[in-house]
Design an enzyme around this catalytic site. Structure first.
Site, PDB file in Angstrom:
ATOM      1  CG  ASP A  56      -1.891   1.084   1.330  1.00  0.00           C
ATOM      2  OD1 ASP A  56      -2.433   1.456   0.281  1.00  0.00           O
ATOM      3  OD2 ASP A  56      -2.108   1.599   2.447  1.00  0.00           O
ATOM      4  CD  GLU A 110      -0.397  -5.887   7.221  1.00  0.00           C
ATOM      5  OE1 GLU A 110      -0.958  -5.990   6.128  1.00  0.00           O
ATOM      6  OE2 GLU A 110      -0.833  -5.188   8.159  1.00  0.00           O
ATOM      7  CE1 TYR A 116      -4.467   0.644   9.988  1.00  0.00           C
ATOM      8  CE2 TYR A 116      -3.712  -1.603   9.634  1.00  0.00           C
ATOM      9  CZ  TYR A 116      -3.460  -0.237   9.665  1.00  0.00           C
ATOM     10  OH  TYR A 116      -2.215   0.239   9.369  1.00  0.00           O
ATOM     11  CD  GLU A 148       0.905  -1.336   9.648  1.00  0.00           C
ATOM     12  OE1 GLU A 148      -0.217  -1.392   9.104  1.00  0.00           O
ATOM     13  OE2 GLU A 148       1.966  -1.601   9.060  1.00  0.00           O
TER      14      GLU A 148
HETATM   15  C1  GCB Z   1      -1.400  -2.330   6.628  1.00  0.00           C
HETATM   16  C2  GCB Z   1      -0.084  -2.208   5.958  1.00  0.00           C
HETATM   17  C3  GCB Z   1       0.220  -0.792   5.533  1.00  0.00           C
HETATM   18  C4  GCB Z   1      -1.031  -0.128   4.973  1.00  0.00           C
HETATM   19  C5  GCB Z   1      -2.088  -0.105   6.063  1.00  0.00           C
HETATM   20  C6  GCB Z   1      -3.404   0.517   5.579  1.00  0.00           C
HETATM   21  O1  GCB Z   1      -1.688  -3.281   7.294  1.00  0.00           O
HETATM   22  O2  GCB Z   1       0.973  -2.719   6.711  1.00  0.00           O
HETATM   23  O3  GCB Z   1       1.227  -0.822   4.566  1.00  0.00           O
HETATM   24  O4  GCB Z   1      -0.786   1.145   4.486  1.00  0.00           O
HETATM   25  O5  GCB Z   1      -2.361  -1.411   6.464  1.00  0.00           O
HETATM   26  O6  GCB Z   1      -3.592   1.700   5.764  1.00  0.00           O
HETATM   27  O7  GCB Z   1      -4.194  -0.207   4.995  1.00  0.00           O
END
Ligand code: GCB
Length: 688
Positions: free
Chosen positions: A230, A484, A537, A573
């Protein structure tokens, strides 16, 4: 029929590329191999995989009384190849003469910078090779008494380099330095031409992985690069290019490791590598004078070492290296000066042959099943995942941006970041040392998916290069072997067992970690690590809009990682996309209010976890907004930044700042900044 044949012909041509490259070049070029590898369904015997040869030339070029450093940064010239024929320049030997002789359009291209966002045309999405060129002068004085080296701090993804039409070096894997001695290729006292072919294509075997496919467009078939990670696949000469000189016999590599005892005694163990040219090999090293100088230039410890190649310095009352907000003088660095003396004919005296000075921080790092400790003190990491990314420059090194980012990190009270998802510039590592910001140092293996031996070889090589480059930085507190990876896949088990086994052998006193998004029940990687890091997330990719679904899910998940692996756990994250200036009361996703609410619920979960004794850190995704590939889920890029892409705070930055400083006060008795909260009324007190 014509249309149908086009892709077939294209495929045939591209599979011939490697052969053509070899055939078209005399000598020792490497082959850029982009042939697709099938399937991850086979279980390979990883014992057959070749371990990387330790790299050379990873010492940062520094001036001294025996060395000169010249920058080749500035405006270069660039031509692009036809995306459907990326190796034409090799066949037609574009490196033999000035690029303008190719008759192709010449583009002025700054170095360092990504080339993608400089022009106004399709160069942004170019797939394949581009060629860079510039001229430089080599002084006559360098000819006999010196060796001249050419060093690139990073070219993404792969590079082949010629000096005056002769092959000088080649390298693949972006974000990492490489160098070569070019004394034999130069015209001393005259003009020289440097040509670089840079290829941005990613395949199943590159780190990171990607694939190139042929897309049917209105203008026929064109190669398109696809990848799952990403962030935008910026390419070009991303960091500085240096010429530097060394004596004929010189210090080519150094390794230091430090310890601090409770009594304040510092210990520095060092190893030294020497490299001599043909003439230099006749020179006999007699001894090393090693001096550790404090910030004021006073000698804190010294040694005359006849063993030359290794030694130990003891430093009474050492000034330790402490992280930011853990001490009133964080980031204390000594200067470790190595002077190599050689036997000299003149009256049997000894002459100074080479001097190299290395900044060194004295600190101890250790870890247990519950914690990570620096100088014996358990760490609680509060920081970010970041990117090297900015407007126009892309991933190009920019000292103004670097300085601004460190000012923001300190303003917000962070003490750590992860170099998601690749090695960051050497200059940023030096900054981190100086400012006491701790680094989780990550290799470029982001989202790896198809596990096979050649990938493993490249993955090991990326770790070898990263660790070799960064092992002397006090700021580095862990190595991250991947972000990941598809670690729930069957092939991941043996792959990561081999990778971690190998990495452990070169880890140089740091624990191993990774940023995992699989579940604790299915992940094949976590069992091999010292610190389990996960990315999750909550309230974004799952349960979007429901900030009331964070605390239970997050604490349960963290506990499940802990229960299964019994190791310290960290969240690498969390976050949600936020459009700067978008407001909504009550909070609605993408608004600044939603980001604040989402963070605040995470803080509560983290505080609960901190009390359990094995949760060691919280990292926001992301420090700043950044550019991604074009997708319908991204508006101009990823907007999960606490800061905008041009480094201004979103509303959440003020909240995060209060939290990070509150943690610093609670855990490390640090002072709070006066402007942490604003005056409201005499009845509402600052509770921090
Ligand atoms: C993740 C990735 C990261 C992305 C992020 C997202 O898990 O490690 O590279 O930018 O999510 O914002 O989706």
């Amino acid at each position: 029929m014509g249309r149908l044949w086009i892709p077939v012909i294209f495929l045939l041509l591209s599979s011939l590329q490697s052969l053509l490259l070899l055939a078209a070049t005399e000598g020792k070029f490497f082959v850029i191999d982009h042939s697709e590898e099938p399937t991850d369904s086979l279980l390979f015997e990883y014992g057959d995989v070749r371990k990387p040869t330790p790299t050379k030339g990873l010492l940062y070029p520094r001036e001294s009384e025996t060395r000169e450093v010249r920058s080749l940064d500035g405006m270069w010239q660039l031509v692009r190849s036809d995306p459907s024929d990326p190796l034409q320049g090799i066949r037609d030997k574009w490196f033999m003469d000035a690029l303008r002789k190719t008759g192709r359009e010449i583009i002025s291209m700054p170095v360092p910078a990504s080339y993608n966002d400089i022009t106004t045309d399709s160069l942004r999405d170019h797939v394949g090779t581009v060629w860079y060129e510039r001229n430089f002068f080599a002084p006559r004085s360098w000819k006999t008494t010196q060796r001249t080296w050419l060093r690139f701090s990073s070219v993404h993804y792969s590079a082949v380099v010629w000096i005056n039409g002769k092959n000088a070096t080649s390298h693949s894997i972006g974000h990492l330095p490489f160098e070569s001695e070019i004394s034999g290729l130069l015209t001393f006292g005259g003009n020289n031409r440097i040509t670089v072919m840079c290829d941005n294509r990613l395949s199943n075997r590159t780190i990171p992985q990607g694939s190139v496919y042929n897309a049917a467009t209105d203008n026929g078939y064109v190669p398109v690069q696809s990848y799952t990670f990403d962030f935008f696949n910026y390419a070009g000469i991303h960091r500085s290019v240096h010429l530097y000189t060394t004596p004929l016999l010189h210090i080519s590599d150094l390794e230091v490791s430090t310890q601090l005892t409770n009594e304040g005694l510092g210990r520095i163990d060092y190893r030294v590598w020497l490299d001599g040219s043909k003439e230099g090999l006749h020179i006999q090293p007699s001894h090393l004078l090693v001096q550790l100088k404090d910030k004021d230039g006073h000698v804190a410890a010294q040694q005359i070492n006849k063993a030359v190649y290794h030694g130990t310095l003891l430093v009474p009352n050492a000034n330790p290296w402490w992280p930011y907000l853990m001490h009133s003088d964080p980031g204390y660095l000594y200067n470790l000066q190595f002077e190599l003396f050689v036997a000299s004919n003149e009256e049997e005296s000894e002459a100074l042959q080479d001097t190299y000075r290395l900044p060194v921080g004295i600190r101890s790092l250790s870890w247990s099943n519950d914690s990570l400790l620096l100088n014996g003190k358990p760490l609680y990491l509060r920081g970010f995942g970041r990117h090297e990314d900015s407007d126009i420059r892309g991933k190009g090194l920019d000292n103004a941006l670097l300085a601004r980012d460190f000012n923001l990190l300190k303003w917000i009270g962070a003490n750590a970041y992860r170099t998601s998802h690749y090695p960051y510039s050497e200059e940023s590592m030096q900054f981190a040392d100086q400012h006491g910001i701790m680094i989780i140092d990550e290799c470029p293996a982001v989202n790896i998916d198809i596990f096979e031996p050649q990938l493993l070889e490249h993955h090991m090589s990326s770790l070898e290069q990263l660790i070799h480059r960064d092992r002397n930085h006090p700021s580095v507190i862990a190595w991250s072997v991947a972000n990941e990876p598809r670690s729930n896949k069957q092939g991941a088990l043996k792959y990561f067992q081999s990778l971690v086994n190998y990495t452990r052998g070169i880890a140089h006193g740091r624990p191993l970690t990774a940023a995992i998004n699989a579940n604790s029940s299915t992940c094949h990687l976590a069992q091999f690590l010292d610190i389990v890091g996960f990315n999750r997330y909550n309230s974004w990719y799952q349960n979007a809009g429901r900030t009331d679904m964070i605390i239970n899910l997050l604490t349960t998940e963290a506990q499940s990682w802990r229960n299964k692996f019994g190791k310290p756990v960290i969240q690498f994250e969390y976050g949600g996309d936020t459009m700067e200036g978008m407001h909504s009361l009550p909070a609605f996703i993408w608004s600044e209010e939603y980001q604040v609410e989402l963070f605040s619920r995470h803080f509560k979960a983290f505080d609960e976890l901190r009390g359990r004794g094995w949760f060691i850190g919280e990292f926001v995704w992301n420090f700043a907004d950044f550019r991604t590939a074009q997708t319908i889920t991204r508006v101009g890029g990823n907007k999960k930044g606490v800061f905008t892409r041009n480094r201004q705070p979103k509303e959440v930055a003020y909240i995060l700042r209060q939290r990070y400083f509150a943690l610093a006060k609670e855990l490390d008795m640090s002072e709070l900044p006066e402007d942490l909260t604003v005056y409201i009324s005499k009845h509402i007190h600052n509770e921090l």
